[in-house]
Scaffold this motif. Structure first.
Motif, PDB file in Angstrom:
ATOM      1  N   VAL A   1       0.838  -1.207   0.000  1.00 29.70           N
ATOM      2  CA  VAL A   1       0.000   0.000   0.000  1.00 29.70           C
ATOM      3  C   VAL A   1       0.867   1.248   0.000  1.00 29.70           C
ATOM      4  CG1 VAL A   1      -1.625   1.348   1.393  1.00 29.70           C
ATOM      5  CG2 VAL A   1      -2.036  -1.076   0.999  1.00 29.70           C
ATOM      6  N   SER A   2       1.924   1.253   0.840  1.00 22.27           N
ATOM      7  CA  SER A   2       2.778   2.441   0.883  1.00 22.27           C
ATOM      8  C   SER A   2       3.512   2.635  -0.437  1.00 22.27           C
ATOM      9  CB  SER A   2       3.760   2.368   2.048  1.00 22.27           C
ATOM     10  OG  SER A   2       4.742   1.393   1.827  1.00 22.27           O
ATOM     11  N   GLN A   3       3.933   1.528  -1.076  1.00 24.18           N
ATOM     12  CA  GLN A   3       4.580   1.651  -2.385  1.00 24.18           C
ATOM     13  C   GLN A   3       3.599   2.172  -3.432  1.00 24.18           C
ATOM     14  OE1 GLN A   3       6.102  -2.283  -3.001  1.00 24.18           O
ATOM     15  NE2 GLN A   3       8.071  -1.819  -2.079  1.00 24.18           N
ATOM     16  N   MET A   4       2.370   1.682  -3.366  1.00 23.38           N
ATOM     17  CA  MET A   4       1.365   2.152  -4.322  1.00 23.38           C
ATOM     18  C   MET A   4       1.084   3.632  -4.111  1.00 23.38           C
ATOM     19  SD  MET A   4       0.751  -0.188  -6.403  1.00 23.38           S
ATOM     20  CE  MET A   4      -0.649   0.515  -7.246  1.00 23.38           C
ATOM     21  N   GLN A   5       1.001   4.045  -2.841  1.00 27.64           N
ATOM     22  CA  GLN A   5       0.753   5.453  -2.575  1.00 27.64           C
ATOM     23  C   GLN A   5       1.919   6.302  -3.072  1.00 27.64           C
ATOM     24  OE1 GLN A   5       0.052   5.304   1.648  1.00 27.64           O
ATOM     25  NE2 GLN A   5      -2.165   5.208   1.380  1.00 27.64           N
TER      26      GLN A   5
ATOM     27  N   HIS B   1       1.831   8.955  -6.005  1.00 31.90           N
ATOM     28  CA  HIS B   1       2.310  10.314  -5.753  1.00 31.90           C
ATOM     29  C   HIS B   1       3.382  10.665  -6.773  1.00 31.90           C
ATOM     30  CE1 HIS B   1       4.967  13.306  -3.816  1.00 31.90           C
ATOM     31  NE2 HIS B   1       3.806  13.857  -3.505  1.00 31.90           N
ATOM     32  N   ASP B   2       4.337   9.744  -6.978  1.00 31.50           N
ATOM     33  CA  ASP B   2       5.416   9.986  -7.938  1.00 31.50           C
ATOM     34  C   ASP B   2       4.865  10.176  -9.352  1.00 31.50           C
ATOM     35  OD1 ASP B   2       7.148   9.723  -5.840  1.00 31.50           O
ATOM     36  OD2 ASP B   2       7.906   7.748  -6.420  1.00 31.50           O
ATOM     37  N   GLU B   3       3.896   9.372  -9.731  1.00 32.86           N
ATOM     38  CA  GLU B   3       3.297   9.509 -11.057  1.00 32.86           C
ATOM     39  C   GLU B   3       2.585  10.852 -11.203  1.00 32.86           C
ATOM     40  OE1 GLU B   3       0.782   6.131 -11.587  1.00 32.86           O
ATOM     41  OE2 GLU B   3       2.468   4.738 -11.635  1.00 32.86           O
ATOM     42  N   LEU B   4       1.885  11.269 -10.151  1.00 28.13           N
ATOM     43  CA  LEU B   4       1.194  12.559 -10.206  1.00 28.13           C
ATOM     44  C   LEU B   4       2.188  13.705 -10.314  1.00 28.13           C
ATOM     45  CD1 LEU B   4      -1.623  12.043  -7.550  1.00 28.13           C
ATOM     46  CD2 LEU B   4      -1.893  12.246 -10.024  1.00 28.13           C
TER      47      LEU B   4
ATOM     48  N   ALA C   1       5.757  17.200 -16.112  1.00 26.47           N
ATOM     49  CA  ALA C   1       5.743  17.098 -17.573  1.00 26.47           C
ATOM     50  C   ALA C   1       4.831  18.162 -18.168  1.00 26.47           C
ATOM     51  CB  ALA C   1       5.294  15.704 -17.999  1.00 26.47           C
ATOM     52  N   GLN C   2       3.715  18.404 -17.516  1.00 28.35           N
ATOM     53  CA  GLN C   2       2.783  19.417 -17.996  1.00 28.35           C
ATOM     54  C   GLN C   2       3.432  20.809 -17.927  1.00 28.35           C
ATOM     55  OE1 GLN C   2      -0.870  19.488 -15.791  1.00 28.35           O
ATOM     56  NE2 GLN C   2      -1.888  20.832 -17.270  1.00 28.35           N
ATOM     57  N   LEU C   3       4.168  21.072 -16.843  1.00 29.22           N
ATOM     58  CA  LEU C   3       4.838  22.370 -16.701  1.00 29.22           C
ATOM     59  C   LEU C   3       5.918  22.544 -17.774  1.00 29.22           C
ATOM     60  CD1 LEU C   3       5.202  22.532 -12.809  1.00 29.22           C
ATOM     61  CD2 LEU C   3       3.712  23.949 -14.235  1.00 29.22           C
TER      62      LEU C   3
ATOM     63  N   ASP D   1      13.744  17.157 -10.066  1.00 29.03           N
ATOM     64  CA  ASP D   1      14.476  15.931  -9.710  1.00 29.03           C
ATOM     65  C   ASP D   1      13.629  15.011  -8.852  1.00 29.03           C
ATOM     66  OD1 ASP D   1      16.748  16.708 -11.086  1.00 29.03           O
ATOM     67  OD2 ASP D   1      17.510  17.851  -9.370  1.00 29.03           O
ATOM     68  N   SER D   2      12.460  15.426  -8.390  1.00 26.13           N
ATOM     69  CA  SER D   2      11.642  14.572  -7.515  1.00 26.13           C
ATOM     70  C   SER D   2      11.015  13.456  -8.288  1.00 26.13           C
ATOM     71  CB  SER D   2      10.519  15.333  -6.854  1.00 26.13           C
ATOM     72  OG  SER D   2      10.925  16.547  -6.363  1.00 26.13           O
TER      73      SER D   2
END
Length: 194
Positions: A113-117, A121-124, A130-132, A193-194
């Protein structure tokens, strides 16, 4: 009558075995499990198994009277005190294995669950970044934007870009340099870099 009295052995041989060994077996189970309620459950389960095995052996060897069974109180159809403790020990081991499996499952589930979260988060964050970058790229003049898009998106070498745009290599390099400087200014304060 308590719920445990309903589960207590019902005939005299079983009663005798229960009366003689329940206290010691309960103490052993409490020490092993460190939980009096669980120890009581395992104690009842042990005597239930004792009764089932005693009945099975009685049927296999002919039914004996309660008097004959009580004369064999040290063995009870081959079921000794050691047999009781072995059954109890097996029950304790089974409970501990189940508890360990459950704890391991819970840990793996928590980690998942923590990895999925974190992944969400990382994908968002990556999508937002990428949008910026796309928005900053659109703000560049067309000549600079073309060089960046061909280099980054098309993965062309600078010489190939120069040939494709029919401009000198030096011009391609200077446009790329100016485009990167403009993007850096546009994206200042954003941690990519995040």
């Amino acid at each position: 009558m308590t719920e445990f009295e309903d589960d207590a052995p019902t005939d005299s041989a079983s009663d005798c075995m229960y009366e003689r060994h329940a206290v010691g077996l309960r103490a052993y189970l409490i020490k092993s499990l460190r939980d009096p309620e669980l120890a009581e459950d395992v104690l009842q389960q042990t005597f239930r198994k004792y009764e089932e095995e005693r009945r099975k052996r009685s049927l296999a060897g002919g039914i004996q009277s309660a008097e004959e069974q009580s004369r064999q109180s040290s063995s009870n159809n081959g079921l000794s005190v050691g047999w009781l403790y072995r059954v109890a020990q097996n029950e304790v081991a089974q409970r501990k294995r189940s508890e360990t499996r459950w704890n391991n499952h819970r840990q793996r589930l928590g980690l998942f669950v923590s990895q999925m979260q974190r992944a969400s988060h990382d994908e968002l964050v990556a999508a937002e970044q990428a949008q910026l970058v796309r928005a900053a790229l659109k703000q560049l003049p067309a000549a600079l934007r073309d060089v960046v898009e061909l280099r980054v998106l098309e993965d062309l070498k600078f010489a190939e870009i120069a040939e494709h745009l029919d401009i000198p290599l030096g011009t391609v390099l200077s446009r790329m340099n100016r485009a990167l400087a403009a993007l850096k200014r546009a994206l200042r304060g954003i941690d990519l870099d995040s």
